[in-house]
Design a protein around this motif. Structure first.
Motif, PDB file in Angstrom:
ATOM      1  N   ASP A  76      95.861 -16.327  16.448  1.00  0.00           N
ATOM      2  CA  ASP A  76      96.095 -16.200  18.450  1.00  0.00           C
ATOM      3  C   ASP A  76      95.352 -17.025  18.690  1.00  0.00           C
ATOM      4  O   ASP A  76      95.769 -16.800  19.693  1.00  0.00           O
ATOM      5  CB  ASP A  76      96.836 -14.570  18.288  1.00  0.00           C
ATOM      6  N   ASN A  77      93.858 -17.017  17.911  1.00  0.00           N
ATOM      7  CA  ASN A  77      92.972 -18.619  19.098  1.00  0.00           C
ATOM      8  C   ASN A  77      92.464 -19.849  18.290  1.00  0.00           C
ATOM      9  O   ASN A  77      91.885 -19.235  17.701  1.00  0.00           O
ATOM     10  CB  ASN A  77      92.390 -17.529  19.665  1.00  0.00           C
ATOM     11  N   ASP A  79      91.080 -22.239  18.808  1.00  0.00           N
ATOM     12  CA  ASP A  79      89.170 -22.555  19.021  1.00  0.00           C
ATOM     13  C   ASP A  79      89.067 -21.477  18.726  1.00  0.00           C
ATOM     14  O   ASP A  79      87.450 -22.407  18.299  1.00  0.00           O
ATOM     15  CB  ASP A  79      89.914 -23.394  20.517  1.00  0.00           C
ATOM     16  N   GLU A  80      88.648 -20.682  19.260  1.00  0.00           N
ATOM     17  CA  GLU A  80      87.882 -19.541  18.348  1.00  0.00           C
ATOM     18  C   GLU A  80      87.329 -19.709  17.100  1.00  0.00           C
ATOM     19  O   GLU A  80      85.926 -19.616  16.371  1.00  0.00           O
ATOM     20  CB  GLU A  80      88.254 -18.412  19.374  1.00  0.00           C
ATOM     21  N   GLY A 114      98.120 -21.795  14.067  1.00  0.00           N
ATOM     22  CA  GLY A 114      98.182 -20.652  15.315  1.00  0.00           C
ATOM     23  C   GLY A 114      99.719 -20.473  14.774  1.00  0.00           C
ATOM     24  O   GLY A 114     100.785 -20.934  14.100  1.00  0.00           O
TER      25      GLY A 114
END
Length: 137
Positions: A76-77, A79-80, A114
């Motif tokens: 769900d993230n 980039d992180e 994602g």
């Protein structure tokens, strides 16, 4: 015709020498829950998927996994998680696709996407890149 789906239990043979990095990557970087941790077997749970590593003195070489199945890792993230994965020091692959393809400790190759990402473009493509449809074959 019988209905067929992929299950949520996966097992792989891994080199005993990779055990420490596998534990760190799947437990700390990906946040998997450790279900079993022995000298011979580790079982991690990522949401509803169970990853089992059976350790041996010899296993496939990392380069052999590059010719095997590529798995999709959803988050769900993006980039992180991308930052955490790359900072861990995995081998990243140069694939003509905007997603991060990387080789995890133990050899498995993943494509990071994602959770809610629309991947339908890959279902209709006739390209031969990983993630593309094999419908043309």
């Amino acid at each position: 015709m019988a209905k067929v789906i992929l299950g949520n239990h996966t097992a792989v043979y891994a080199a005993r020498s990779d055990q420490a990095r596998i534990r760190q990557f799947y437990g700390e970087v990906l946040g998997g829950k450790v279900r079993v941790k022995t000298d011979e077997v580790d079982r991690f749970q990522l949401d509803g998927v169970h990853f089992v590593f059976v350790y041996q003195d010899t296993a496939l070489a990392a380069d052999d996994f590059l010719k095997a199945i590529y798995l999709e890792l959803q988050t769900d993230n993006v980039d992180e998680l991308r930052r955490r994965i790359v900072a861990f020091g995995v081998k990243t692959l140069d694939i003509p696709d905007p997603h991060l393809y990387f080789q995890a400790p133990g050899g498995q190759v993943f494509k990071l996407v994602g959770i809610d990402e629309d991947l339908s473009v890959y279902e209709e493509s006739t390209s031969s890149t990983p993630g593309a449809s094999a419908a043309a074959a």
